[in-house]
Design a protein around this motif. Sequence first.
Motif, PDB file in Angstrom:
ATOM      1  N   GLY A 240       6.888  -0.111  -6.864  1.00  0.00           N
ATOM      2  CA  GLY A 240       7.959   0.142  -5.924  1.00  0.00           C
ATOM      3  C   GLY A 240       7.531   0.804  -4.636  1.00  0.00           C
ATOM      4  N   ARG A 241       6.245   0.848  -4.348  1.00  0.00           N
ATOM      5  CA  ARG A 241       5.752   1.509  -3.137  1.00  0.00           C
ATOM      6  C   ARG A 241       4.723   0.626  -2.446  1.00  0.00           C
ATOM      7  NH1 ARG A 241       1.873   6.835  -2.992  1.00  0.00           N
ATOM      8  NH2 ARG A 241       1.548   6.899  -0.739  1.00  0.00           N
ATOM      9  N   ARG A 242       4.820   0.564  -1.143  1.00  0.00           N
ATOM     10  CA  ARG A 242       3.866  -0.207  -0.353  1.00  0.00           C
ATOM     11  C   ARG A 242       2.557   0.575  -0.268  1.00  0.00           C
ATOM     12  NH1 ARG A 242       3.463  -5.527   0.817  1.00  0.00           N
ATOM     13  NH2 ARG A 242       2.228  -5.874   2.703  1.00  0.00           N
ATOM     14  N   ARG A 243       1.453  -0.037  -0.716  1.00  0.00           N
ATOM     15  CA  ARG A 243       0.180   0.667  -0.769  1.00  0.00           C
ATOM     16  C   ARG A 243      -0.912  -0.165  -0.111  1.00  0.00           C
ATOM     17  NH1 ARG A 243      -0.144   3.746  -6.640  1.00  0.00           N
ATOM     18  NH2 ARG A 243       2.058   4.245  -6.818  1.00  0.00           N
ATOM     19  N   SER A 244      -1.936   0.546   0.357  1.00  0.00           N
ATOM     20  CA  SER A 244      -3.115  -0.091   0.948  1.00  0.00           C
ATOM     21  C   SER A 244      -4.334   0.282   0.119  1.00  0.00           C
ATOM     22  CB  SER A 244      -3.318   0.372   2.396  1.00  0.00           C
ATOM     23  OG  SER A 244      -2.203   0.031   3.188  1.00  0.00           O
ATOM     24  N   TYR A 245      -5.205  -0.705  -0.150  1.00  0.00           N
ATOM     25  CA  TYR A 245      -6.382  -0.468  -0.994  1.00  0.00           C
ATOM     26  C   TYR A 245      -7.625  -1.080  -0.359  1.00  0.00           C
ATOM     27  CZ  TYR A 245      -4.204   1.601  -5.097  1.00  0.00           C
ATOM     28  OH  TYR A 245      -3.567   2.467  -5.952  1.00  0.00           O
ATOM     29  N   TYR A 246      -8.740  -0.372  -0.579  1.00  0.00           N
ATOM     30  CA  TYR A 246     -10.066  -0.879  -0.250  1.00  0.00           C
ATOM     31  C   TYR A 246     -10.764  -1.196  -1.566  1.00  0.00           C
ATOM     32  CZ  TYR A 246     -15.061  -0.681   0.860  1.00  0.00           C
ATOM     33  OH  TYR A 246     -16.400  -0.941   0.951  1.00  0.00           O
ATOM     34  N   LEU A 247     -11.253  -2.423  -1.709  1.00  0.00           N
ATOM     35  CA  LEU A 247     -11.857  -2.871  -2.962  1.00  0.00           C
ATOM     36  C   LEU A 247     -13.319  -3.214  -2.754  1.00  0.00           C
ATOM     37  CD1 LEU A 247     -11.346  -3.776  -5.987  1.00  0.00           C
ATOM     38  CD2 LEU A 247     -11.163  -6.081  -5.062  1.00  0.00           C
ATOM     39  N   VAL A 265     -14.449  -1.002  -7.751  1.00  0.00           N
ATOM     40  CA  VAL A 265     -13.954   0.318  -7.353  1.00  0.00           C
ATOM     41  C   VAL A 265     -12.855   0.079  -6.326  1.00  0.00           C
ATOM     42  CG1 VAL A 265     -14.491   2.519  -6.273  1.00  0.00           C
ATOM     43  CG2 VAL A 265     -16.176   1.423  -7.761  1.00  0.00           C
ATOM     44  N   ALA A 266     -11.658   0.562  -6.635  1.00  0.00           N
ATOM     45  CA  ALA A 266     -10.523   0.411  -5.733  1.00  0.00           C
ATOM     46  C   ALA A 266     -10.124   1.795  -5.222  1.00  0.00           C
ATOM     47  CB  ALA A 266      -9.338  -0.250  -6.449  1.00  0.00           C
ATOM     48  N   VAL A 267     -10.110   1.947  -3.906  1.00  0.00           N
ATOM     49  CA  VAL A 267      -9.785   3.226  -3.278  1.00  0.00           C
ATOM     50  C   VAL A 267      -8.465   3.066  -2.524  1.00  0.00           C
ATOM     51  CG1 VAL A 267     -10.562   5.046  -1.728  1.00  0.00           C
ATOM     52  CG2 VAL A 267     -12.234   3.707  -3.031  1.00  0.00           C
ATOM     53  N   GLU A 268      -7.497   3.901  -2.870  1.00  0.00           N
ATOM     54  CA  GLU A 268      -6.224   3.832  -2.161  1.00  0.00           C
ATOM     55  C   GLU A 268      -6.369   4.488  -0.788  1.00  0.00           C
ATOM     56  OE1 GLU A 268      -1.471   4.881  -2.687  1.00  0.00           O
ATOM     57  OE2 GLU A 268      -2.914   5.424  -4.249  1.00  0.00           O
ATOM     58  N   ILE A 269      -6.087   3.739   0.235  1.00  0.00           N
ATOM     59  CA  ILE A 269      -6.231   4.215   1.612  1.00  0.00           C
ATOM     60  C   ILE A 269      -4.880   4.193   2.319  1.00  0.00           C
ATOM     61  CG2 ILE A 269      -8.652   3.562   1.805  1.00  0.00           C
ATOM     62  CD1 ILE A 269      -7.790   0.978   3.156  1.00  0.00           C
ATOM     63  N   THR A 270      -3.808   4.335   1.540  1.00  0.00           N
ATOM     64  CA  THR A 270      -2.473   4.289   2.121  1.00  0.00           C
ATOM     65  C   THR A 270      -2.293   5.373   3.171  1.00  0.00           C
ATOM     66  OG1 THR A 270      -1.628   3.452   0.012  1.00  0.00           O
ATOM     67  CG2 THR A 270      -0.023   4.290   1.599  1.00  0.00           C
ATOM     68  N   GLU A 271      -2.676   6.617   2.811  1.00  0.00           N
ATOM     69  CA  GLU A 271      -2.513   7.721   3.751  1.00  0.00           C
ATOM     70  C   GLU A 271      -3.381   7.510   4.994  1.00  0.00           C
ATOM     71  OE1 GLU A 271      -3.210  11.396   1.826  1.00  0.00           O
ATOM     72  OE2 GLU A 271      -1.518  11.204   0.434  1.00  0.00           O
ATOM     73  N   ARG A 272      -4.609   7.004   4.789  1.00  0.00           N
ATOM     74  CA  ARG A 272      -5.475   6.765   5.936  1.00  0.00           C
ATOM     75  C   ARG A 272      -4.889   5.705   6.860  1.00  0.00           C
ATOM     76  NH1 ARG A 272     -11.047   3.702   5.295  1.00  0.00           N
ATOM     77  NH2 ARG A 272      -9.719   1.986   5.984  1.00  0.00           N
ATOM     78  N   LYS A 273      -4.348   4.628   6.252  1.00  0.00           N
ATOM     79  CA  LYS A 273      -3.740   3.574   7.064  1.00  0.00           C
ATOM     80  C   LYS A 273      -2.528   4.115   7.823  1.00  0.00           C
ATOM     81  CE  LYS A 273      -6.183  -0.147   6.427  1.00  0.00           C
ATOM     82  NZ  LYS A 273      -6.811  -0.840   7.574  1.00  0.00           N
TER      83      LYS A 273
END
Length: 476
Positions: A240-247, A265-273
């Motif tokens: 239910g949340r829009r997220r951004s990931y670096y894989l 390795v998946a790194v959530e970069i939502t805050e960075r984006k």
Amino acid sequence: MAHILNVLFATGDSTQPQAVTSGLDLLHALADGIIAASLFLIPAALLVIYLRRGERRASDQVLLILFMLLLTSSGLTHFASALFGPGHDVVDILTAFSALLALTAAIVIWRLTPELVRRPSRDRLQSEIAAHLRTLEELKETRQQLEQRVEARTKELAEAKQRFEIALRGSPIMVFTQDRDMRFTWVHNPPSGIDPACLLGKTDAEILSPEAAASFTAAKRRAIETGESQTIETNFELSGRRRSYYLLTEALHDDKGDAIGTTSVAVEITERKEAENQLRLLLRELTHRSKNLLAVIQAIARQTAARTKTIDDFLDRFGARLVAIGCSQDLLVADNWHGASLRTLVEQQLNMHTADRSDSQIVIDGEDVMLKPEAVQNLGLALHELATNAQKYGALSSGRGSVRIHWQFCESDQLKLTWEERGGPPVSTPERSGFGRAMIESVVGKALEGEVKLSFPAKGVRCVIMIPETQVASRG
């Protein structure tokens, strides 16, 4: 038997040589009997020894059987000789059979001689046993060393695992593996609210949007096919949340070097984006506002120069106005250009002119209100001009005067800010409009899209600024 009976019950009128012969025959018969009995007992003893030792070599069995037969045959020969006497047919037959067995045994022994020679001696066996015991001790020592190493490695692995878990705990980093069918086989530190067990056995298509699953799967397929690591950034909705990931994904190989899946390795970069997007907005806003600010500064410079007679006077007035603008900019930068507090803005602008005044000369009243950046910049200039005028000619030019700044929302939801001076020198309406008055009445009013009323009653300058609701970021 008849031979023994004849010897035992010979008649007394026999001659002396016959008596001697009979005695020798008896001795011969007894010797044969003893030999026969011994030859019967020896095979029995050999059989018992063989069975109890438990050895089952084929060569030993052949020798045992031959010797048992040979000894038994010899025993029977001596037993027959004791019964029937030498030269009897039975004795001759048994003797011939024994001779055959003896020949067979001799041949077999000679054929087995190389094998028997190769068999270790007692000393050699003891030496080998001692060597084996030493080897056993060395193996025990080696085993202890290996156990210690295994224990040390196990401890190191446990510590490494603990550090690994601590490093990832609470971080936006997820580590996982998938097989060639792209099904999750191991998951560590998944996103908040997701149980790792719910991912095992599933594919990307079962948990992600079609677009995200397609891009992730394509990158993992390329990693397996090329053997090179693959990276990708994508946005998708999860829980239910829009997220951004670096894989970052690489092929996973078995002991033979065959690719059996992927490790990623998946790194959530939502805050960075979000921060990057915010930074882009801020940069665009800064560029826009910088252009506007430069235009305002240019206008201030022209107007200040037109109303001053000396360079020093121009520098003093222009510098003071730049400082006022800079203070407003500081407030905006401190809150990431979202706006600034009206109370803080008023206090900051007045402090520049009233550092040596008593608190009773300045009264600030009104609920705290957040103004938008455009309002902060222009209202800051207006407050600077009012404070400068009050310090030079108005209520703040002496210790008896006071200034009251208060604001409130009207029924029309407009913010009404009032500047009132009291106790200063008598005020009269200026014959000509200076830069400050022009700035307050014209520039500030138009920039705020509001209304400014500046009046000059004898008791003190009064300025009312109506700020539209559109220039207010938040109330309270």
